[in-house]
Design an enzyme around this catalytic site. Structure first.
Site, PDB file in Angstrom:
ATOM      1  N   HIS A  50      58.821  42.443  63.386  1.00 21.67           N
ATOM      2  CA  HIS A  50      59.080  43.848  63.719  1.00 21.67           C
ATOM      3  C   HIS A  50      60.425  44.243  63.120  1.00 21.67           C
ATOM      4  O   HIS A  50      61.297  43.396  62.901  1.00 21.67           O
ATOM      5  CB  HIS A  50      59.114  44.043  65.231  1.00 21.67           C
ATOM      6  CG  HIS A  50      57.785  43.911  65.891  1.00 21.67           C
ATOM      7  ND1 HIS A  50      57.550  44.362  67.166  1.00 21.67           N
ATOM      8  CD2 HIS A  50      56.599  43.386  65.457  1.00 21.67           C
ATOM      9  CE1 HIS A  50      56.299  44.127  67.496  1.00 21.67           C
ATOM     10  NE2 HIS A  50      55.704  43.529  66.477  1.00 21.67           N
ATOM     11  N   GLU A  52      63.033  45.640  64.353  1.00 20.25           N
ATOM     12  CA  GLU A  52      64.201  45.255  65.146  1.00 20.25           C
ATOM     13  C   GLU A  52      64.561  43.784  64.940  1.00 20.25           C
ATOM     14  O   GLU A  52      65.727  43.433  64.764  1.00 20.25           O
ATOM     15  CB  GLU A  52      63.948  45.474  66.649  1.00 20.25           C
ATOM     16  CG  GLU A  52      63.637  46.901  67.021  1.00 20.25           C
ATOM     17  CD  GLU A  52      62.153  47.215  67.069  1.00 20.25           C
ATOM     18  OE1 GLU A  52      61.753  47.987  67.961  1.00 20.25           O
ATOM     19  OE2 GLU A  52      61.384  46.712  66.226  1.00 20.25           O
ATOM     20  N   CYS A  80      59.317  47.225  71.656  1.00 22.89           N
ATOM     21  CA  CYS A  80      58.312  46.550  72.469  1.00 22.89           C
ATOM     22  C   CYS A  80      59.004  45.501  73.343  1.00 22.89           C
ATOM     23  O   CYS A  80      60.199  45.230  73.169  1.00 22.89           O
ATOM     24  CB  CYS A  80      57.272  45.904  71.559  1.00 22.89           C
ATOM     25  SG  CYS A  80      57.870  44.424  70.698  1.00 22.89           S
ATOM     26  N   CYS A  83      60.811  42.731  71.299  1.00 20.09           N
ATOM     27  CA  CYS A  83      62.048  43.187  70.672  1.00 20.09           C
ATOM     28  C   CYS A  83      63.126  43.454  71.716  1.00 20.09           C
ATOM     29  O   CYS A  83      64.305  43.176  71.474  1.00 20.09           O
ATOM     30  CB  CYS A  83      61.782  44.416  69.818  1.00 20.09           C
ATOM     31  SG  CYS A  83      60.771  44.019  68.363  1.00 20.09           S
TER      32      CYS A  83
END
EC number: 3.5.4.33
Length: 147
Positions: A50, A52, A80, A83
């Site tokens: 992801h 992040e 999410c 993260c």
């Protein structure tokens, strides 16, 4: 320094161009950009890739430290739960995000990771920055995919 959200949105658009969900993230400390990334799970065959996580990894490598104390994270979408956990472990000082994610978010929706008693560090959280732009980018991406 460029506006961190400009950089995050550019990374999100680049992710979309590669067929990735358009999310971008930027780590900043003392007005210096330490990490910029867009989503890459498909390209890297890595469900943890992801935006992040990738931006945090880059910033940690640049600083030579697993802690990003005094660093701020700018993201185009509410992180999410995975993260949010990484943000906590990295000791990010402040989290700024654009669009909320009622379905998959882990900060102000879903498990609200930073509110759990097991969370050892919670950043200051600020949301709603350029929310319409971020939501529009996501809507357009998914509309094209359903096309």
């Amino acid at each position: 320094m460029a506006d961190p959200f400009d950089l995050a949105f550019a990374a999100a658009r680049e992710a979309a161009a590669l067929g990735e969900v358009p999310v971008g993230a930027v780590v900043v400390r003392d007005r210096a950009v330490l990490g910029v990334a867009g989503n890459r799970p498909r390209a890297l065959h890595d469900p943890t890739a992801h935006a992040e996580i990738l931006a945090i990894r880059e910033a940690c490598a640049r600083l030579g430290d697993e802690r990003l104390t005094d660093c701020d994270l700018y993201v185009t979408l509410e992180p999410c739960p995975m993260c949010a956990g990484a943000i906590s472990f990295a000791r990010i000082r402040r989290l700024y995000y654009a669009a909320s994610d009622p379905k998959g978010g882990g900060v102000e929706h879903g498990p609200r990771v930073f509110n759990q008693p097991t969370c050892h560090h919670a950043p200051e959280v600020y949301s709603g920055f350029r929310e319409r732009e971020a939501a529009g980018l996501l809507r357009e991406f998914f509309a094209q995919r359903r096309g």
